[in-house]
Design a protein around this motif. Structure first.
Motif, PDB file in Angstrom:
ATOM      1  N   LEU A 184       0.811  -1.221  -0.137  1.00 30.81           N
ATOM      2  CA  LEU A 184       0.068  -0.004  -0.113  1.00 30.81           C
ATOM      3  C   LEU A 184       0.858   1.318  -0.070  1.00 30.81           C
ATOM      4  CD1 LEU A 184      -2.854  -1.108   2.342  1.00 30.81           C
ATOM      5  CD2 LEU A 184      -3.117  -0.716   0.037  1.00 30.81           C
ATOM      6  N   VAL A 185       1.937   0.934   0.818  1.00 30.96           N
ATOM      7  CA  VAL A 185       2.831   2.317   0.847  1.00 30.96           C
ATOM      8  C   VAL A 185       3.595   2.526  -0.558  1.00 30.96           C
ATOM      9  CG1 VAL A 185       5.046   3.340   1.700  1.00 30.96           C
ATOM     10  CG2 VAL A 185       3.481   2.331   3.279  1.00 30.96           C
ATOM     11  N   TRP A 186       3.844   1.391  -1.134  1.00 32.55           N
ATOM     12  CA  TRP A 186       4.620   1.510  -2.420  1.00 32.55           C
ATOM     13  C   TRP A 186       3.649   2.039  -3.520  1.00 32.55           C
ATOM     14  CZ3 TRP A 186       3.694  -0.169  -7.393  1.00 32.55           C
ATOM     15  CH2 TRP A 186       4.840  -0.038  -8.451  1.00 32.55           C
ATOM     16  N   ILE A 187       2.262   1.510  -3.565  1.00 33.51           N
ATOM     17  CA  ILE A 187       1.456   2.155  -4.466  1.00 33.51           C
ATOM     18  C   ILE A 187       0.997   3.588  -4.246  1.00 33.51           C
ATOM     19  CG2 ILE A 187      -1.196   1.720  -4.899  1.00 33.51           C
ATOM     20  CD1 ILE A 187      -1.063  -1.105  -4.594  1.00 33.51           C
ATOM     21  N   GLN A 188       0.957   4.160  -3.103  1.00 32.68           N
ATOM     22  CA  GLN A 188       0.854   5.388  -2.651  1.00 32.68           C
ATOM     23  C   GLN A 188       2.046   6.219  -3.131  1.00 32.68           C
ATOM     24  OE1 GLN A 188      -1.838   6.824  -1.151  1.00 32.68           O
ATOM     25  NE2 GLN A 188      -0.977   8.811  -1.543  1.00 32.68           N
ATOM     26  N   GLN A 189       3.237   5.712  -3.054  1.00 33.12           N
ATOM     27  CA  GLN A 189       4.339   6.521  -3.616  1.00 33.12           C
ATOM     28  C   GLN A 189       4.307   6.354  -4.953  1.00 33.12           C
ATOM     29  OE1 GLN A 189       7.510   4.553  -1.678  1.00 33.12           O
ATOM     30  NE2 GLN A 189       7.325   5.830  -0.173  1.00 33.12           N
ATOM     31  N   ALA A 223      12.166   2.506 -14.274  1.00 28.84           N
ATOM     32  CA  ALA A 223      12.648   2.184 -12.884  1.00 28.84           C
ATOM     33  C   ALA A 223      11.385   1.743 -12.204  1.00 28.84           C
ATOM     34  CB  ALA A 223      13.510   3.010 -12.009  1.00 28.84           C
ATOM     35  N   LEU A 224      10.428   2.474 -12.184  1.00 35.40           N
ATOM     36  CA  LEU A 224       9.049   2.338 -11.517  1.00 35.40           C
ATOM     37  C   LEU A 224       8.406   1.206 -11.831  1.00 35.40           C
ATOM     38  CD1 LEU A 224       7.200   3.978  -9.267  1.00 35.40           C
ATOM     39  CD2 LEU A 224       6.327   5.152 -10.808  1.00 35.40           C
ATOM     40  N   GLN A 225       8.523   1.110 -13.199  1.00 36.37           N
ATOM     41  CA  GLN A 225       7.782  -0.347 -13.906  1.00 36.37           C
ATOM     42  C   GLN A 225       8.621  -1.409 -13.495  1.00 36.37           C
ATOM     43  OE1 GLN A 225       7.364  -0.223 -18.150  1.00 36.37           O
ATOM     44  NE2 GLN A 225       5.423  -1.070 -17.730  1.00 36.37           N
ATOM     45  N   SER A 226       9.990  -1.650 -13.429  1.00 39.43           N
ATOM     46  CA  SER A 226      10.800  -2.565 -12.831  1.00 39.43           C
ATOM     47  C   SER A 226      10.301  -2.892 -11.386  1.00 39.43           C
ATOM     48  CB  SER A 226      12.237  -2.405 -12.853  1.00 39.43           C
ATOM     49  OG  SER A 226      12.880  -3.137 -12.283  1.00 39.43           O
ATOM     50  N   SER A 227      10.352  -1.657 -10.638  1.00 44.55           N
ATOM     51  CA  SER A 227       9.894  -1.917  -9.143  1.00 44.55           C
ATOM     52  C   SER A 227       8.486  -2.522  -9.120  1.00 44.55           C
ATOM     53  CB  SER A 227       9.631  -0.432  -8.341  1.00 44.55           C
ATOM     54  OG  SER A 227       9.572  -0.508  -7.272  1.00 44.55           O
ATOM     55  N   LEU A 228       7.534  -2.068  -9.886  1.00 44.97           N
ATOM     56  CA  LEU A 228       6.299  -2.635  -9.939  1.00 44.97           C
ATOM     57  C   LEU A 228       6.322  -4.238 -10.135  1.00 44.97           C
ATOM     58  CD1 LEU A 228       3.040  -1.909 -10.358  1.00 44.97           C
ATOM     59  CD2 LEU A 228       3.620  -2.638 -12.804  1.00 44.97           C
ATOM     60  N   GLN A 229       6.970  -4.774 -11.073  1.00 44.84           N
ATOM     61  CA  GLN A 229       7.257  -6.026 -11.217  1.00 44.84           C
ATOM     62  C   GLN A 229       7.910  -6.810  -9.981  1.00 44.84           C
ATOM     63  OE1 GLN A 229       9.640  -5.998 -14.972  1.00 44.84           O
ATOM     64  NE2 GLN A 229       7.753  -5.669 -16.145  1.00 44.84           N
ATOM     65  N   GLU A 230       8.775  -6.173  -9.322  1.00 47.51           N
ATOM     66  CA  GLU A 230       9.327  -6.598  -8.060  1.00 47.51           C
ATOM     67  C   GLU A 230       8.314  -6.916  -7.309  1.00 47.51           C
ATOM     68  OE1 GLU A 230      12.828  -4.241  -7.052  1.00 47.51           O
ATOM     69  OE2 GLU A 230      13.472  -4.688  -9.043  1.00 47.51           O
ATOM     70  N   GLN A 231       7.357  -5.927  -7.021  1.00 43.55           N
ATOM     71  CA  GLN A 231       6.546  -5.918  -6.049  1.00 43.55           C
ATOM     72  C   GLN A 231       5.282  -6.952  -6.411  1.00 43.55           C
ATOM     73  OE1 GLN A 231       6.404  -4.083  -3.218  1.00 43.55           O
ATOM     74  NE2 GLN A 231       8.366  -3.197  -3.753  1.00 43.55           N
ATOM     75  N   LEU A 282      -2.873   1.774 -11.773  1.00 45.49           N
ATOM     76  CA  LEU A 282      -1.226   2.006 -11.777  1.00 45.49           C
ATOM     77  C   LEU A 282      -0.519   1.494 -12.869  1.00 45.49           C
ATOM     78  CD1 LEU A 282       0.824   3.841 -10.177  1.00 45.49           C
ATOM     79  CD2 LEU A 282       1.280   1.591  -8.815  1.00 45.49           C
ATOM     80  N   SER A 283      -0.686   0.228 -13.094  1.00 42.80           N
ATOM     81  CA  SER A 283       0.344  -0.577 -14.065  1.00 42.80           C
ATOM     82  C   SER A 283      -0.176  -0.011 -15.485  1.00 42.80           C
ATOM     83  CB  SER A 283      -0.213  -2.060 -13.721  1.00 42.80           C
ATOM     84  OG  SER A 283       0.578  -2.673 -14.965  1.00 42.80           O
ATOM     85  N   ALA A 284      -1.397   0.095 -15.727  1.00 42.26           N
ATOM     86  CA  ALA A 284      -1.969   0.739 -17.131  1.00 42.26           C
ATOM     87  C   ALA A 284      -1.458   2.162 -17.213  1.00 42.26           C
ATOM     88  CB  ALA A 284      -3.324   0.960 -16.964  1.00 42.26           C
ATOM     89  N   GLN A 285      -1.673   2.958 -16.515  1.00 39.04           N
ATOM     90  CA  GLN A 285      -0.965   4.231 -16.383  1.00 39.04           C
ATOM     91  C   GLN A 285       0.456   4.338 -16.544  1.00 39.04           C
ATOM     92  OE1 GLN A 285      -1.943   6.539 -12.794  1.00 39.04           O
ATOM     93  NE2 GLN A 285      -1.772   8.409 -13.999  1.00 39.04           N
ATOM     94  N   LEU A 286       1.004   3.626 -15.938  1.00 40.47           N
ATOM     95  CA  LEU A 286       2.470   3.508 -16.162  1.00 40.47           C
ATOM     96  C   LEU A 286       2.793   2.892 -17.490  1.00 40.47           C
ATOM     97  CD1 LEU A 286       5.432   3.987 -14.526  1.00 40.47           C
ATOM     98  CD2 LEU A 286       5.117   1.559 -13.751  1.00 40.47           C
ATOM     99  N   GLY A 287       2.240   2.161 -17.992  1.00 41.25           N
ATOM    100  CA  GLY A 287       2.553   1.585 -19.557  1.00 41.25           C
ATOM    101  C   GLY A 287       2.260   2.691 -20.378  1.00 41.25           C
ATOM    102  N   GLU A 288       1.321   3.325 -20.135  1.00 39.21           N
ATOM    103  CA  GLU A 288       0.740   4.558 -21.055  1.00 39.21           C
ATOM    104  C   GLU A 288       1.799   5.669 -21.151  1.00 39.21           C
ATOM    105  OE1 GLU A 288      -3.225   5.719 -20.003  1.00 39.21           O
ATOM    106  OE2 GLU A 288      -4.195   3.755 -20.458  1.00 39.21           O
TER     107      GLU A 288
END
Length: 155
Positions: free
Chosen positions: A16-21, A48-56, A96-102
């Protein structure tokens, strides 16, 4: 049995903290920038954020499987509460994932366009400098038809 393990609570809190950030990083104003280096830096940040998303993703899978296991063991009302919490987090995750990809795709396209524009600008400036030199050249004498014809071809 109906209460989640401590690892679940820690993982959920971390997610939740990661998603918020991540949401706050993506929700910043989208400014049109004409400096290639700044746009490249933003793209690196997004990747880097997308990579972090995959790690999470591991943590998300753990939370999901724990909620499913608790649903089979515990009372329905407790299970329902955890499922609702999970669904809310999953919807934020997907958005978040969709927005990051876009944003990644849009920025890559803009970088490509800016690179082409910069290349075209360099070519145009070079051509204009050559034309400037040509226009400042001395005109041939009126009787020199060969020189006049050559200059006409250049024009």
């Amino acid at each position: 049995d109906s209460l989640p393990p401590a690892r679940y609570t820690e993982t959920l809190s971390t997610l939740l903290v990661w998603i918020q950030q991540a949401e706050s990083k993506l929700s910043g104003p989208q400014v049109a920038v004409a400096e290639y280096e700044i746009m490249e830096q933003r793209l690196r940040e997004l990747k880097a954020l997308q990579s972090s998303l995959q790690e999470q993703q591991k943590g998300l899978s753990y939370v999901s499987s724990t909620v499913e296991a608790m649903g089979r063991k515990g009372p329905a009302e407790v299970s329902q509460r955890y499922r609702a919490e999970l669904e809310l987090m999953l919807s934020r995750w997907k958005r978040l994932s969709a927005q990051l990809g876009e944003q990644n795709q849009k920025l890559e396209e803009l970088l490509s366009k800016l690179q082409r524009f910069q290349n075209d600008s360099k070519t145009l400036k070079k051509w204009m400098a050559e034309v400037e030199v040509f226009l400042k050249e001395e005109w041939p004498a009126l009787g020199d038809s060969e020189a006049l014809e050559k200059q006409l071809d250049q024009c």
